[in-house]
Design a protein around this motif. Sequence first.
Motif, PDB file in Angstrom:
ATOM      1  N   SER A  65     -47.233 -11.851 -14.860  1.00  0.00           N
ATOM      2  CA  SER A  65     -46.067 -12.732 -14.981  1.00  0.00           C
ATOM      3  C   SER A  65     -45.377 -12.605 -16.333  1.00  0.00           C
ATOM      4  N   TYR A  66     -46.160 -12.358 -17.393  1.00  0.00           N
ATOM      5  CA  TYR A  66     -45.562 -12.287 -18.728  1.00  0.00           C
ATOM      6  C   TYR A  66     -44.715 -11.026 -18.907  1.00  0.00           C
ATOM      7  N   TYR A  86     -37.154  -9.186 -15.405  1.00  0.00           N
ATOM      8  CA  TYR A  86     -36.090  -9.831 -14.638  1.00  0.00           C
ATOM      9  C   TYR A  86     -34.974 -10.364 -15.535  1.00  0.00           C
ATOM     10  N   ASP A 104     -41.414 -11.550 -16.154  1.00  0.00           N
ATOM     11  CA  ASP A 104     -40.388 -12.490 -16.638  1.00  0.00           C
ATOM     12  C   ASP A 104     -39.349 -11.786 -17.499  1.00  0.00           C
ATOM     13  N   SER A 156     -43.492 -11.003 -25.257  1.00  0.00           N
ATOM     14  CA  SER A 156     -43.784 -11.914 -24.148  1.00  0.00           C
ATOM     15  C   SER A 156     -45.278 -11.909 -23.832  1.00  0.00           C
TER      16      SER A 156
END
Length: 682
Positions: free
Chosen positions: A370-371, A377, A374, A18
């Motif tokens: 954020s990478y 989660y 993500d 990611s």
Amino acid sequence: MESFSSRISNGLQHMSESLFVGMCQMVGTSKEVAIRRETADIDYMLNRQIKTNNKVIKMLSGSRREGFRLKGSDFDYMFWTNDHQVIIDMSQYCNTANTTLIFSDSSESPPGFALLELLTRSKYREVQLACVTMNDRVYISSSTYRQLTCSSVIPNSVVHGPCGSAHIAGIIADIEFDTALSFVSDCWPPSASSWIDRCHSWPDPEVVDDIIRNGCHFVAIGHPLGPHTNEEWRISFSQAEYKVVNSMNHCQFLTYGLLKLFLKEVMYQQSEDTNKLLCSYHMKTTVFWAIQQNTLPHWCPQNLLAGFWVCFKLLLKWVYEGVCPNFFIPQNNLFLTKIHGPAQNRLFLQLHELYKKGLACLLQSSSIRSYIIDVLYDPTLSICTDESTLRSQVDYDVELGRELDLVSLCTKNLFGLIKAMHTIEQLVYSPLTHYQAVTIRTFTATIFQYTAFQLQNIYTNTGFNKQLYIADKLSCQLLKLAAKFGCVSDMLYIAMYYYNTLRYREALFVLEMTKVKLAQPYLMYRDHVDRERYTEAVGGQSWSTKMRQAVAKDVRLDNRIGYISDLLLEQQPALHDKNKPQLFIPVFVMLHFLEFLCYRHVDTTLSQAALDELQVLVHHDQGLYVPHLLRDISWEILGICQQITGNLQAALYSYKQSLAQYPFNNIQTATHRRIQDILSQQ
């Protein structure tokens, strides 16, 4: 069942994938980085080969040369003269009238530094004034030379390390320019010989040989703790470092980028007393050593986080020990003058706190967070690391167009232009990458344009009709060839030439064709393009076809060449500014300007219509067709047109608006003169 350690391992790999995708978005895919490097490489190669002796060579260096385009990246340039050469051994001494010889004496200097003894007379005033005598020998003082040359490239620069640093504030972005005037040596320094012996597996032997053949540079800064701080020069491996970075695979390069982001967004935010102790160069050095020591067997998307952690632990170890060994000369401790004592202890404690958090410390980075989140989660989130899915061909076309905008030609006299043509002719038959071939096409179009207008400038006032006829015919042919090699906006140079030679109808015919092409919904101008329509219209075509049919660029007028008399006043003040050797004019502004000028001699109604279009464009455009940084020249051109028609109040308003814009084109002197001209008529 899957073991806990296996689940952890798979989770890390998933997060790495990611993050790899995220870094490709922020730093660039391998193809984007290749575009940036290869266009810069061929630009440098062409300009260096075109330069004759006694000329200054300019080389883009630092992170932009390496392929980074991160927000806030500096523009780093190195300059040196062809006719000054540093020798390492006195056996290399040869008495030549064309070359100033300088001897590198490292016998009394710390590793990585040297005194530069002037062996033969230099014709440059700055070198002469920087000379000091020690033990009956003449040396060039680095501190004096640095002060004398600090602002020689960009006026009002301040000393920053070995460079002159200038902060240029713009509407879109603030840019730092670092310019280092250096001396070049074709020899590899003996103090870096151990590096050659270390290169068993990386870089490849061909890269190592190439690095050694190209030698090094000497930049104007001494070691703060050396015996001759003000006189010493630092050995710079800028060219070598670029080639080492070039030999990284893309995952290694992204690890380097990840460290740069982590430095800026996490380490720099720890405390004010430590946020300037580490720099990007330390991050680069860490990656170099980590790769060469084979700390991580496989540098791949699944191991991006592992690669980062290897480098971070190595950096932590260096801070603890207070030793960061230079990659080429390990005896040169890059921490020696800054990271020691209480400052070293505070920095170590801060980094150790980050280390105790593990890879979670990356969550403190706003760009990176954020990478990772993500995937945390949603562990089942599917991640595709195939770069072909991350960018479309349109993205690469935009990137290529953006990089080609940075390509420039350093010679404008006819002799230099002829030499440039011969150089390109030789390169055409050499192995070239796709992007290098494209860059050469851009160079060729520029050379043809410069040559055409130079010929017209030279032969207009000779009084010999036959010479003028031959020059005119050749100029027209060159401009038409340039349009075939270049893009849609290159047709405007043909129209300019026709206008300048009083062939208004021919100019208008070219302008009408150009206007039709510029009106196409698939046009690519700067970063603006309708991707779907562009793909439908020219998708799958060669870049040369795309340029001729669908790509437009700003018009560049070299200030040493006369193009049209109506802008000579604007070219004169800028001619003396080394940073603005060209006027940059938005393509649509130039189109309407030429329409207005030509129609004045053919149809006054259509001339007014062209002026109305120009006025609407300049008054109401929101940065789409009149870029913010080019609003100074856009308002200026509108004012010129209004002044020609006799609408002095409107012209006065436009000129004042021009002065209110960011002075990108450096035309304020011309604007003031035009204002004075109007006021004198009232």
